[in-house]
Design a protein around this motif. Structure first.
Motif, PDB file in Angstrom:
ATOM      1  N   PHE A  66      41.950 -38.529  19.766  1.00 31.34           N
ATOM      2  CA  PHE A  66      42.749 -37.247  20.138  1.00 31.34           C
ATOM      3  C   PHE A  66      42.159 -37.314  21.553  1.00 31.34           C
ATOM      4  O   PHE A  66      41.347 -36.449  22.232  1.00 31.34           O
ATOM      5  N   VAL A  67      42.953 -37.913  22.380  1.00 31.49           N
ATOM      6  CA  VAL A  67      42.723 -38.326  23.709  1.00 31.49           C
ATOM      7  C   VAL A  67      44.078 -37.750  24.720  1.00 31.49           C
ATOM      8  O   VAL A  67      43.825 -37.993  26.052  1.00 31.49           O
ATOM      9  N   SER A  68      45.042 -37.042  24.172  1.00 27.53           N
ATOM     10  CA  SER A  68      45.894 -36.339  25.010  1.00 27.53           C
ATOM     11  C   SER A  68      45.557 -35.463  26.001  1.00 27.53           C
ATOM     12  O   SER A  68      44.588 -34.782  25.544  1.00 27.53           O
ATOM     13  N   THR A  69      46.147 -34.928  26.943  1.00 28.57           N
ATOM     14  CA  THR A  69      45.924 -33.887  27.873  1.00 28.57           C
ATOM     15  C   THR A  69      45.826 -32.575  26.889  1.00 28.57           C
ATOM     16  O   THR A  69      44.881 -31.739  27.150  1.00 28.57           O
ATOM     17  N   ASP A  70      46.849 -32.475  26.010  1.00 29.63           N
ATOM     18  CA  ASP A  70      46.562 -31.003  25.385  1.00 29.63           C
ATOM     19  C   ASP A  70      45.542 -31.027  24.554  1.00 29.63           C
ATOM     20  O   ASP A  70      44.946 -30.024  24.266  1.00 29.63           O
ATOM     21  N   LYS A  71      45.133 -32.035  23.752  1.00 31.04           N
ATOM     22  CA  LYS A  71      43.795 -31.962  23.025  1.00 31.04           C
ATOM     23  C   LYS A  71      42.669 -31.760  23.961  1.00 31.04           C
ATOM     24  O   LYS A  71      41.860 -31.064  23.367  1.00 31.04           O
ATOM     25  N   ARG A  72      42.476 -32.382  24.876  1.00 32.32           N
ATOM     26  CA  ARG A  72      41.616 -32.059  25.847  1.00 32.32           C
ATOM     27  C   ARG A  72      41.255 -30.830  26.416  1.00 32.32           C
ATOM     28  O   ARG A  72      40.305 -30.147  26.358  1.00 32.32           O
TER      29      ARG A  72
ATOM     30  N   VAL B  27      36.203 -39.309  26.265  1.00 29.45           N
ATOM     31  CA  VAL B  27      37.266 -40.240  25.565  1.00 29.45           C
ATOM     32  C   VAL B  27      36.393 -41.361  25.149  1.00 29.45           C
ATOM     33  O   VAL B  27      35.872 -41.864  25.940  1.00 29.45           O
TER      34      VAL B  27
END
Length: 298
Positions: A94-100, A113
């Motif tokens: 889960f490395v996408s901007t929305d997940k962060r 990450v």
């Protein structure tokens, strides 16, 4: 430290949460090499149990078999007992901007990450520890400040001292409930222009009080005066007023803060004692004269 050795700082305790044994081992090894005390958990439920021991930081993988790291983080931060524990979310999936963003908005203090370099992991943990310990120190200082303020309040009540604060240059002039009571006013805190306080000072004392306060501000000296105040019902009482000028970083005066106490009874007692001493002295002198005259008559 005089007369002894300084105590060693408390060790940094990190709870390492990851369901993959290899990843848990790798992260744990990095943390231990940095000198941290490492505890481990392989599930969200186990992490929620171990976090009750109050580690400094939880390094929390997002993808867990029972409860997601996002939910574990929210539970940790939502519990007053563990809310101060730092949470560092980590993930290789889960490395996408929305997940962060989801993790950070859920209460996480950081999001790393994976795979991450050891130096980055260790530096991030240390940063979170600094933040946590600074917040703990701030909380302790606030508690001490509240305790000192309560002690001061009790001392002021015991001494029947009113307190005031004059914002420079133009006010307002605030008075606490005790001071207003001493002025014959309702016992509640108020804020008025300083001219309102000057109007309550006896006309014969007013100019002297105002001038001496101005001089104290100009010379950064202590302010102290005894003067009469006139109550709304016409009663006149003597008070003793003391104040200190506070300055900003540039040395300019910003506030005068002080205390006021009623000394009318004290002054009346002093006047009565002086009258009694003078009367006694006059009586003694009169008796001496009478004695001398009687001796001459004999």
């Amino acid at each position: 430290m005089i007369g002894g050795t300084a105590s060693a700082p408390d060790p940094i305790v990190v709870l390492n949460v990851n369901d993959e044994a290899a990843a848990r081992y790798t992260i744990g090894r990095m943390l231990k090499r940095a000198g941290f005390v490492v505890e481990e958990a392989s599930s969200g439920a186990e992490a929620l149990s171990l976090v009750q021991r109050k580690p400094d930081v939880v390094v929390l993988d997002v993808k867990l078999p029972d409860i997601s790291g996002f939910e574990v983080c929210e539970r940790i931060k939502g519990d007053p007992r563990t809310a101060s524990v730092g949470v560092l979310l980590t993930s290789a999936a889960f490395v996408s901007t929305d997940k962060r963003v989801q993790g950070l908005e859920g209460g996480a203090d950081g999001y790393l990450v994976q795979p991450a370099e050891a130096v980055e992991l260790v530096a991030t943990v240390k940063a979170l520890v600094r933040i946590r310990r600074a917040e703990e120190e701030r909380t302790k200082l606030l508690a001490r400040l509240r305790e000192q303020e309560e002690r001061l309040r009790m001392a002021l009540v015991a001494a029947d001292l009113g307190t005031w604060r004059l914002e420079l240059p133009d006010g307002p002039y605030t008075r606490d409930a005790t001071l207003n009571r001493l002025l014959g006013l309702p016992a509640e805190a108020t804020a008025h222009p300083f001219s309102e306080m000057l109007a309550r000072i006896h006309p014969e004392d007013r100019a002297r009080v105002e001038e001496n306060l101005r001089r104290a501000v100009a010379t950064a000296s202590l302010y102290e005066e005894e003067y009469r105040v006139v109550h709304a019902d016409g009663a006149v009482r003597w008070v003793r007023d003391r104040g200190r000028v506070l300055h900003d970083a540039g040395g300019g005066p910003t506030v005068v803060t002080g205390t006021l106490v009623d000394v009318d009874d004290q002054r009346r007692a002093q006047a009565s004692a002086k009258f009694l001493a003078d009367a006694t002295s006059l009586l003694g002198a009169s008796l001496e004269v009478r004695g001398a005259m009687q001796a001459l008559a004999d």
